[in-house]
Write an enzyme that holds these catalytic residues in place. Structure first.
Site, short mmCIF file in Angstrom:
data_model
loop_
_atom_site.label_atom_id
_atom_site.label_comp_id
_atom_site.label_asym_id
_atom_site.label_seq_id
_atom_site.Cartn_x
_atom_site.Cartn_y
_atom_site.Cartn_z
N GLY A 136 27.48 16.15 -23.14
CA GLY A 136 28.07 15.03 -23.87
C GLY A 136 28.57 13.96 -22.92
N GLY A 137 29.73 13.42 -23.18
CA GLY A 137 30.29 12.35 -22.35
C GLY A 137 30.50 12.76 -20.91
N GLY A 152 3.13 10.09 -3.70
CA GLY A 152 2.01 9.88 -4.62
C GLY A 152 2.53 9.87 -6.04
N GLU A 204 3.07 18.35 1.20
CA GLU A 204 4.12 17.47 0.67
C GLU A 204 4.23 17.59 -0.84
OE1 GLU A 204 5.54 12.77 0.55
OE2 GLU A 204 3.67 13.31 1.57
N ARG A 205 3.08 17.63 -1.51
CA ARG A 205 3.11 17.72 -2.98
C ARG A 205 3.69 19.05 -3.44
NH1 ARG A 205 -2.92 15.14 -3.29
NH2 ARG A 205 -2.28 12.99 -2.84
N GLN A 258 21.95 26.48 -32.97
CA GLN A 258 20.52 26.75 -32.80
C GLN A 258 19.77 25.61 -32.13
OE1 GLN A 258 17.39 26.78 -36.03
NE2 GLN A 258 17.60 28.99 -35.75
N ALA A 309 0.86 -1.20 0.00
CA ALA A 309 0.00 0.00 0.00
C ALA A 309 0.88 1.23 0.00
CB ALA A 309 -0.93 0.00 1.21
N GLY A 310 1.16 1.77 -1.20
CA GLY A 310 1.96 2.98 -1.31
C GLY A 310 1.06 4.19 -1.46
#
Length: 390
Positions: free
Chosen positions: A340-341, A365, A243-244, A280, A132-133
């Protein structure tokens, strides 16, 4: 600084907080991320500065400041590259402590709220369970009255501060046959016999201790019931708005941090004879994401201001979390790409930020649940009221 919401005092607070975090927190972040343990001294330092009690009553050591100070604290905590540390702080301040402050009686406030504000005690909020989350009413943990005690049995999971906190704010069914109308809220000392916890191994938020907690015939004095018996569900629902909103603010703040970092990097990186911020395709992507971040930030400031004035903004806070966390994940993904990397390297901040941000659409939630809640409000015209009006 947006003068519609923030005063000169707010600005001075932000400047002071930035200095504090740079001096007292940032040097330890990598160690905490690696160990998964936050040193206890930092809680006391936060308490000494008054940061843990920003919006709480002066009677218990708080500063009684407006919610915009909370927003500033949340924003700056997102910009030190440890969302796990940030989560440990705000889960203590605005999940556990909110219930203590709102539903606890005078004794509970003296024993738990005051030391929470000073940094001597750390709390956690235990609602989610293995089965139950987001479905709070589906919880299986029970609290059975026996004489002067409640006997707690069950388990909780995904609990921030779940392993190293000093006390637990626990939701359990006191009248299971009543479904969500049979839930109550308790405060439980960590050292109580029958309480055990184990740390979970997470993708991100590595600095915070997220735990799975078991309650095996845990005897809680009946005085540790907070608020009225069987009124826990509306209490939980009432605080979900805060909380939200917190998670929405966190999201726009980390997206802003990622954008600032990417833009700075792009101004220094050269490819094919020119800086990459002159291409661009990259410029337009940054422009688009900045526009989305700014829209979320403006909305979140507005909702925080309304909540501070006492408005019941559950609908708007739900929208804040839903859209801001999605925006943050997409923004951080694109900002990492700009490096990039190097974006893929742990030596650069965006790799950790990318992992940490992914919890946004899950915790507090899931986005899927939030969409259903909003659907009920928008399509079915369902209304939610504060706990005292239920």
């Amino acid at each position: 600084m947006d003068k519609r919401y923030f005063t000169e005092e707010h600005k001075l607070f932000r400047d002071s907080l930035k200095d504090f975090l740079k001096k007292e927190v940032v040097p330890h972040v990598d160690k905490w991320e690696e160990s998964g343990t936050i040193d206890r001294f930092i809680w006391k330092k936060f308490g000494d500065m008054g940061y843990l009690g920003l919006t709480y009553p002066a009677k218990y050591g708080g500063l009684e400041l407006d919610l915009l100070y909370m927003v500033i604290l949340l924003e700056e905590l997102q910009k030190i590259n440890s969302l796990g540390f940030a989560a440990a702080i705000w889960a203590h301040m605005y999940l556990a402590m909110t219930h203590i402050s709102k539903e606890g009686d005078e004794r509970i406030k003296q024993e738990y709220l005051a030391p929470s504000i000073s940094g001597e005690k750390v709390g956690c909020l235990c609602i989610s369970e293995p089965f139950a989350g987001s479905d709070v009413s589906g919880m299986r943990t029970t609290a059975t009255k026996e004489g002067g005690f409640y006997v707690l049995n069950g388990s909780k999971t995904f609990i921030t501060n779940g392993v190293y906190s000093d006390y637990l704010v626990v939701a359990a069914k006191t009248s299971p046959e009543l479904g969500n109308k049979g839930i109550s809220i308790f405060v439980v000392d960590r050292e109580t016999a029958g309480v055990s916890a184990s740390k979970l191994n997470k993708l991100g938020w590595r600095a915070s201790d997220t735990g799975e907690i078991a309650f095996d015939n845990v005897k809680i004095p009946k005085e540790n019931l907070m608020g009225e018996e069987n009124k826990g569900f509306p209490y939980i629902m009432q605080h979900f708005a805060l909380e939200r909103l917190i998670m929405g603010v966190n999201a726009h703040a980390r997206a802003e941090y990622a954008l600032d970092y990417a833009v700075e990097y792009m101004s220094e990186r050269t490819a094919f004879g020119k800086k990459i911020d002159q291409y661009q395709a990259l410029r337009h992507k940054i422009a688009e994401r900045t526009a989305e971040m700014t829209m979320c930030r403006e909305f979140n400031y507005s909702v925080a201001s309304r909540l501070d004035k006492g408005e019941y903004v559950v609908k708007e806070a739900t929208m804040s979390k839903l859209l801001s966390t999605k925006m943050a994940d997409e923004t951080i993904y694109d900002c990492l790409q700009m490096l990039g990397g190097y974006g893929f390297m742990e030596d650069y901040p965006l790799a950790r930020l990318y992992r940490d941000s992914r919890c946004g659409p899950i915790g507090g939630g899931t986005s899927e649940i939030l969409k259903e809640i909003l659907s009920k409000m928008i399509i079915d015209k369902k209304t939610y009221k504060p706990a005292l009006e239920n």
